[in-house]
Design a protein around this motif. Sequence first.
Motif, PDB file in Angstrom:
ATOM      1  N   SER A  34       0.824  -1.191   0.000  1.00 26.63           N
ATOM      2  CA  SER A  34       0.000   0.000   0.000  1.00 26.63           C
ATOM      3  C   SER A  34       0.852   1.231   0.000  1.00 26.63           C
ATOM      4  O   SER A  34       1.831   1.320   0.719  1.00 26.63           O
ATOM      5  N   SER A  35       0.477   2.208  -0.786  1.00 24.51           N
ATOM      6  CA  SER A  35       1.157   3.488  -0.753  1.00 24.51           C
ATOM      7  C   SER A  35       0.324   4.511  -0.019  1.00 24.51           C
ATOM      8  O   SER A  35       0.740   5.645   0.166  1.00 24.51           O
ATOM      9  N   ALA A  36      -0.859   4.116   0.409  1.00 28.83           N
ATOM     10  CA  ALA A  36      -1.742   5.052   1.094  1.00 28.83           C
ATOM     11  C   ALA A  36      -1.839   4.716   2.559  1.00 28.83           C
ATOM     12  O   ALA A  36      -1.829   3.574   2.963  1.00 28.83           O
ATOM     13  N   GLY A  37      -1.966   5.730   3.369  1.00 24.74           N
ATOM     14  CA  GLY A  37      -2.109   5.518   4.801  1.00 24.74           C
ATOM     15  C   GLY A  37      -3.547   5.281   5.166  1.00 24.74           C
ATOM     16  O   GLY A  37      -4.462   5.455   4.370  1.00 24.74           O
ATOM     17  N   GLY A  38      -3.759   4.879   6.431  1.00 23.24           N
ATOM     18  CA  GLY A  38      -5.113   4.662   6.907  1.00 23.24           C
ATOM     19  C   GLY A  38      -5.713   5.948   7.414  1.00 23.24           C
ATOM     20  O   GLY A  38      -5.162   7.037   7.283  1.00 23.24           O
ATOM     21  N   LYS A  39      -6.865   5.833   8.019  1.00 17.67           N
ATOM     22  CA  LYS A  39      -7.561   7.001   8.540  1.00 17.67           C
ATOM     23  C   LYS A  39      -6.994   7.343   9.903  1.00 17.67           C
ATOM     24  O   LYS A  39      -7.046   6.535  10.822  1.00 17.67           O
ATOM     25  N   ASP A  40      -6.505   8.550  10.052  1.00 14.52           N
ATOM     26  CA  ASP A  40      -5.950   8.968  11.330  1.00 14.52           C
ATOM     27  C   ASP A  40      -7.093   9.390  12.231  1.00 14.52           C
ATOM     28  O   ASP A  40      -8.024  10.079  11.818  1.00 14.52           O
ATOM     29  N   ASP A  41      -7.035   8.975  13.491  1.00 14.21           N
ATOM     30  CA  ASP A  41      -8.112   9.322  14.403  1.00 14.21           C
ATOM     31  C   ASP A  41      -7.858  10.648  15.104  1.00 14.21           C
ATOM     32  O   ASP A  41      -8.602  11.028  16.004  1.00 14.21           O
ATOM     33  N   GLY A  42      -6.787  11.341  14.728  1.00 16.38           N
ATOM     34  CA  GLY A  42      -6.561  12.668  15.260  1.00 16.38           C
ATOM     35  C   GLY A  42      -5.710  12.700  16.494  1.00 16.38           C
ATOM     36  O   GLY A  42      -5.282  13.774  16.920  1.00 16.38           O
ATOM     37  N   ALA A  43      -5.434  11.567  17.121  1.00 12.27           N
ATOM     38  CA  ALA A  43      -4.595  11.569  18.310  1.00 12.27           C
ATOM     39  C   ALA A  43      -3.170  11.870  17.902  1.00 12.27           C
ATOM     40  O   ALA A  43      -2.712  11.492  16.842  1.00 12.27           O
ATOM     41  N   SER A  44      -2.433  12.537  18.752  1.00 12.81           N
ATOM     42  CA  SER A  44      -1.073  12.922  18.395  1.00 12.81           C
ATOM     43  C   SER A  44      -0.105  11.810  18.692  1.00 12.81           C
ATOM     44  O   SER A  44      -0.259  11.079  19.655  1.00 12.81           O
ATOM     45  N   GLY A  45       0.935  11.681  17.837  1.00 13.14           N
ATOM     46  CA  GLY A  45       2.014  10.733  18.085  1.00 13.14           C
ATOM     47  C   GLY A  45       3.113  11.483  18.777  1.00 13.14           C
ATOM     48  O   GLY A  45       3.086  11.727  19.966  1.00 13.14           O
ATOM     49  N   GLY A  46       4.158  11.860  17.993  1.00 12.36           N
ATOM     50  CA  GLY A  46       5.171  12.770  18.481  1.00 12.36           C
ATOM     51  C   GLY A  46       5.817  12.380  19.782  1.00 12.36           C
ATOM     52  O   GLY A  46       6.166  13.241  20.582  1.00 12.36           O
ATOM     53  N   GLY A  47       5.978  11.089  20.069  1.00 12.12           N
ATOM     54  CA  GLY A  47       6.687  10.672  21.267  1.00 12.12           C
ATOM     55  C   GLY A  47       5.833  10.674  22.518  1.00 12.12           C
ATOM     56  O   GLY A  47       6.333  10.462  23.613  1.00 12.12           O
ATOM     57  N   ALA A  48       4.561  10.937  22.396  1.00  7.02           N
ATOM     58  CA  ALA A  48       3.698  10.942  23.567  1.00  7.02           C
ATOM     59  C   ALA A  48       3.574   9.533  24.120  1.00  7.02           C
ATOM     60  O   ALA A  48       3.705   8.550  23.416  1.00  7.02           O
ATOM     61  N   THR A  49       3.300   9.451  25.399  1.00  4.85           N
ATOM     62  CA  THR A  49       3.167   8.150  26.037  1.00  4.85           C
ATOM     63  C   THR A  49       1.967   7.403  25.482  1.00  4.85           C
ATOM     64  O   THR A  49       2.020   6.215  25.214  1.00  4.85           O
ATOM     65  N   HIS A  50       0.845   8.119  25.304  1.00  6.82           N
ATOM     66  CA  HIS A  50      -0.363   7.495  24.783  1.00  6.82           C
ATOM     67  C   HIS A  50      -0.502   7.873  23.310  1.00  6.82           C
ATOM     68  O   HIS A  50      -0.910   8.985  22.976  1.00  6.82           O
ATOM     69  N   VAL A  51      -0.145   6.943  22.440  1.00  4.93           N
ATOM     70  CA  VAL A  51      -0.156   7.184  21.006  1.00  4.93           C
ATOM     71  C   VAL A  51      -1.314   6.416  20.395  1.00  4.93           C
ATOM     72  O   VAL A  51      -1.602   5.284  20.767  1.00  4.93           O
ATOM     73  N   SER A  52      -1.995   7.046  19.435  1.00  2.64           N
ATOM     74  CA  SER A  52      -3.102   6.363  18.779  1.00  2.64           C
ATOM     75  C   SER A  52      -2.577   5.153  18.021  1.00  2.64           C
ATOM     76  O   SER A  52      -1.427   5.127  17.580  1.00  2.64           O
ATOM     77  N   PRO A  53      -3.412   4.123  17.837  1.00  4.90           N
ATOM     78  CA  PRO A  53      -2.965   2.956  17.074  1.00  4.90           C
ATOM     79  C   PRO A  53      -2.479   3.317  15.674  1.00  4.90           C
ATOM     80  O   PRO A  53      -1.485   2.771  15.199  1.00  4.90           O
ATOM     81  N   VAL A  54      -3.164   4.245  15.000  1.00  6.91           N
ATOM     82  CA  VAL A  54      -2.761   4.621  13.648  1.00  6.91           C
ATOM     83  C   VAL A  54      -1.389   5.269  13.658  1.00  6.91           C
ATOM     84  O   VAL A  54      -0.515   4.946  12.838  1.00  6.91           O
ATOM     85  N   ALA A  55      -1.158   6.204  14.588  1.00  4.95           N
ATOM     86  CA  ALA A  55       0.139   6.869  14.662  1.00  4.95           C
ATOM     87  C   ALA A  55       1.241   5.873  14.997  1.00  4.95           C
ATOM     88  O   ALA A  55       2.346   5.928  14.436  1.00  4.95           O
ATOM     89  N   ALA A  56       0.964   4.944  15.899  1.00  6.04           N
ATOM     90  CA  ALA A  56       1.959   3.939  16.285  1.00  6.04           C
ATOM     91  C   ALA A  56       2.298   3.034  15.107  1.00  6.04           C
ATOM     92  O   ALA A  56       3.464   2.687  14.878  1.00  6.04           O
ATOM     93  N   LEU A  57       1.283   2.663  14.336  1.00 10.40           N
ATOM     94  CA  LEU A  57       1.522   1.775  13.199  1.00 10.40           C
ATOM     95  C   LEU A  57       2.274   2.489  12.083  1.00 10.40           C
ATOM     96  O   LEU A  57       3.074   1.878  11.381  1.00 10.40           O
ATOM     97  N   ARG A  58       2.028   3.768  11.910  1.00 19.81           N
ATOM     98  CA  ARG A  58       2.793   4.505  10.897  1.00 19.81           C
ATOM     99  C   ARG A  58       4.271   4.547  11.257  1.00 19.81           C
ATOM    100  O   ARG A  58       5.150   4.448  10.387  1.00 19.81           O
ATOM    101  N   SER A  59       4.560   4.685  12.540  1.00 19.55           N
ATOM    102  CA  SER A  59       5.951   4.664  12.978  1.00 19.55           C
ATOM    103  C   SER A  59       6.563   3.294  12.741  1.00 19.55           C
ATOM    104  O   SER A  59       7.705   3.164  12.280  1.00 19.55           O
ATOM    105  N   ALA A  60       5.801   2.227  13.024  1.00 22.53           N
ATOM    106  CA  ALA A  60       6.284   0.859  12.801  1.00 22.53           C
ATOM    107  C   ALA A  60       6.486   0.589  11.318  1.00 22.53           C
ATOM    108  O   ALA A  60       7.436  -0.096  10.917  1.00 22.53           O
ATOM    109  N   GLU A  61       5.617   1.146  10.496  1.00 25.36           N
ATOM    110  CA  GLU A  61       5.746   0.983   9.043  1.00 25.36           C
ATOM    111  C   GLU A  61       7.070   1.555   8.552  1.00 25.36           C
ATOM    112  O   GLU A  61       7.813   0.909   7.805  1.00 25.36           O
TER     113      GLU A  61
END
Length: 302
Positions: free
Chosen positions: A30-57
């Motif tokens: 896939s070259s397209a990302g999923g739907k972001d739920d708006g939660a911030s990633g940026g090293g925060a302790t509580h990261v949304s699943p979408v943001a966490a998976l983008r980092s893992a990708e």
Amino acid sequence: MKSTTARQVGLAVAVLTALSGVAACSSSDSSAGGKDDGASGGGATHVSPVAALRSAERSTDGADSAKVESTTTMGSLMSMKADGALGWADGLTGNLTITYTGGSMADTMRRLGTTSMQARYLPDAYYARMGDRFARQAGGKHWIRYGYDDLAQLGGSSGAYLKDQMQNTTPNQSVKLLLASGDVRKVGTEKVRGVDTTHYSGTVDVADLAGKNSSLTASQLAGLKKQLTQAGVSTETVDIWVDGKDLLVKKTEKGRMSASEYSQTAYYSDYGVKASAARPPAGDTEDFRELLKKQSTNGSGS
């Protein structure tokens, strides 16, 4: 053993060896990302699943290679395991040892004198090393070469899709699979082979994602969706486990076909390991297209 057996086994090995390589990495691109739920990633302790998976990708894609262990089951057709090292920096490359552990495919391979074979993956083709008994039925050559272009032509829409995936797959495609589905949730934290991981899960529509995540033409995609429908393949459940370095540690895919269930589990370790494959000796290699021609000429009445 009649000459047509070499052809039949060659066809089965073509698909299953290709699937071993694709499944060890993933089943989709896939070259397209999923739907972001708006939660911030940026090293925060509580990261949304979408943001966490983008980092893992990103992290898994940048690792370029890994050791892989996988097990696959497809109803009564076969169960198999594969292990080795694969790289994806410039197309899929590397080596896997594939062992058929059950099902009708294992029975067929056993009659050929072996249930294990070596597979070598290169950017333009993959090679499968068969046993001595098979070689006696195939002109004395142990290796079969399957060119990806040939696979696309011989396999129709599904062959074109398999070619596309073989030339573009990486382990992080399981992550992209969940992102593209728009259905992903965090299950919790778990240890996988002693490694602390975070577990994510989701359900994907196989035909829909095939359209989003491949370079198939409209007619090829229509043919593939028809084949998937005829096989009873609709949705599958994908689970992944990601470690503290945002690297994929484990993934599972499970689904149903009209005749049976299928499942695949893969473990990843030693990211960055050297993964290369040498082309087998030309004198000990038979091209699959040539094998088909010989079998159709010499064994059409067998």
